[in-house]
Design a protein around this motif. Structure first.
Motif, PDB file in Angstrom:
ATOM      1  N   THR A 280       0.753  -0.995   0.060  1.00  0.00           N
ATOM      2  CA  THR A 280      -0.059  -0.031  -0.010  1.00  0.00           C
ATOM      3  C   THR A 280       0.731   1.213  -0.026  1.00  0.00           C
ATOM      4  O   THR A 280       0.252   2.348   0.051  1.00  0.00           O
ATOM      5  N   SER A 281       2.119   1.208  -0.127  1.00  0.00           N
ATOM      6  CA  SER A 281       2.965   2.242  -0.132  1.00  0.00           C
ATOM      7  C   SER A 281       3.919   2.477  -1.434  1.00  0.00           C
ATOM      8  O   SER A 281       4.733   2.882  -1.263  1.00  0.00           O
TER       9      SER A 281
ATOM     10  N   MET B 272       1.788  10.234  -1.821  1.00  0.00           N
ATOM     11  CA  MET B 272       1.375   9.670  -0.591  1.00  0.00           C
ATOM     12  C   MET B 272       1.909  10.586   0.485  1.00  0.00           C
ATOM     13  O   MET B 272       1.129  11.226   1.548  1.00  0.00           O
ATOM     14  N   ALA B 273       3.397  11.030   0.242  1.00  0.00           N
ATOM     15  CA  ALA B 273       3.828  11.916   1.357  1.00  0.00           C
ATOM     16  C   ALA B 273       3.182  13.282   1.035  1.00  0.00           C
ATOM     17  O   ALA B 273       2.873  14.044   2.227  1.00  0.00           O
TER      18      ALA B 273
ATOM     19  N   TYR C 233       7.681   8.717   9.104  1.00  0.00           N
ATOM     20  CA  TYR C 233       7.897   7.397   8.507  1.00  0.00           C
ATOM     21  C   TYR C 233       7.834   7.119   7.330  1.00  0.00           C
ATOM     22  O   TYR C 233       8.885   6.522   6.767  1.00  0.00           O
ATOM     23  N   ALA C 234       7.136   7.876   6.508  1.00  0.00           N
ATOM     24  CA  ALA C 234       6.955   7.838   4.995  1.00  0.00           C
ATOM     25  C   ALA C 234       8.075   8.125   4.459  1.00  0.00           C
ATOM     26  O   ALA C 234       8.655   7.614   3.497  1.00  0.00           O
ATOM     27  N   LEU C 235       8.749   9.229   4.646  1.00  0.00           N
ATOM     28  CA  LEU C 235       9.843   9.828   4.088  1.00  0.00           C
ATOM     29  C   LEU C 235      11.244   9.130   4.519  1.00  0.00           C
ATOM     30  O   LEU C 235      12.122   9.077   3.687  1.00  0.00           O
TER      31      LEU C 235
ATOM     32  N   LEU D 281       7.947   4.807  -6.749  1.00  0.00           N
ATOM     33  CA  LEU D 281       8.412   6.222  -5.939  1.00  0.00           C
ATOM     34  C   LEU D 281       7.480   7.171  -6.123  1.00  0.00           C
ATOM     35  O   LEU D 281       7.230   7.924  -5.507  1.00  0.00           O
ATOM     36  N   LYS D 282       7.160   7.375  -7.495  1.00  0.00           N
ATOM     37  CA  LYS D 282       5.923   8.351  -7.556  1.00  0.00           C
ATOM     38  C   LYS D 282       4.664   8.268  -6.784  1.00  0.00           C
ATOM     39  O   LYS D 282       4.150   9.230  -6.280  1.00  0.00           O
ATOM     40  N   THR D 283       4.586   7.093  -6.459  1.00  0.00           N
ATOM     41  CA  THR D 283       3.233   6.800  -5.744  1.00  0.00           C
ATOM     42  C   THR D 283       3.585   7.099  -4.286  1.00  0.00           C
ATOM     43  O   THR D 283       2.726   7.877  -3.665  1.00  0.00           O
TER      44      THR D 283
END
Length: 206
Positions: free
Chosen positions: A58-59, A75-76, A103-105, A69-71
């Motif tokens: 999902t990430s 999301m970020a 977390y995402a970054l 990476l675009k996704t």
């Protein structure tokens, strides 16, 4: 990463001497308890693996490495949208969303720094790799500042907006200039290998 383990335990009685000897550490019920603990551990491992797969899928773990990476970029930015929609009274919400953003970054940066940027250097694009990795240093600085600033300060949200502008510039450069040019140089086999390596790196952090 996960390993499967099987355990057999008897239900008692003199006909189960082999099973009794397996976990006989001073109590007649120890074997049962240890067997149950091992079964619980196996369930926990399976759940952890499932969680990691869910997080990774999902990430952005779809398509090739650039699509993924675009996704993750999108999301970020969606988390930035939620942060910018808060007001100074929503300090707990800001803290929660900042943790999600960090977390995402961080996961995203590890994928790039441990796979994509080294591949760029190997393809004689060290200048681009060094430039993008330098940006990641500023990302860490922004995150540190936002974590330590009072979440109810008007300056906090202004700093978030500065951070977003910096991130968007970085993302645009990757998506529109550096990464597409690099992908064009890759064979199908090289592209698949980099994709698999990047997803494996992200899975470690999930």
């Amino acid at each position: 990463m996960a390993t499967k383990s099987q355990s057999k335990s008897g239900t008692g009685g003199s006909g189960n001497q082999d099973n009794e000897g397996l976990f006989n550490w001073g109590s007649g019920n120890t074997g049962v308890l240890v067997g149950a603990a091992m079964a619980g551990a196996a369930v926990g491992i399976a759940a952890n693996v499932g969680r990691k797969l869910f997080v990774q899928l999902t990430s952005g773990a779809t398509g090739d490495w650039l699509d993924a990476l675009k996704t993750e970029h999108a999301m970020a930015l969606a988390i930035f949208d939620k942060i910018e929609a808060t007001d100074d009274s929503q300090t707990m919400m800001r803290t929660h969303l900042l943790a999600k953003l960090k977390y995402a970054l961080t996961k995203h940066a590890l994928e790039e720094e441990n796979v994509i940027y080294p591949a760029l250097r190997q393809a004689n694009s060290a200048y681009d790799a060094d430039h993008l990795e330098e940006d990641h240093g500023y990302v860490k600085t922004y995150l540190y500042e936002l974590e330590t600033m009072p979440k109810n300060s008007p300056e906090w949200l202004a700093r978030v907006r500065d951070f977003r502008q910096m991130i968007q510039t970085h993302m645009t450069e990757e998506e529109n200039e550096i990464f597409p040019k690099f992908r064009e140089q890759l064979s199908a086999e090289q592209n698949s290998r980099i994709t698999a390596m990047m997803h494996k790196e992200g899975y470690k952090f999930a």
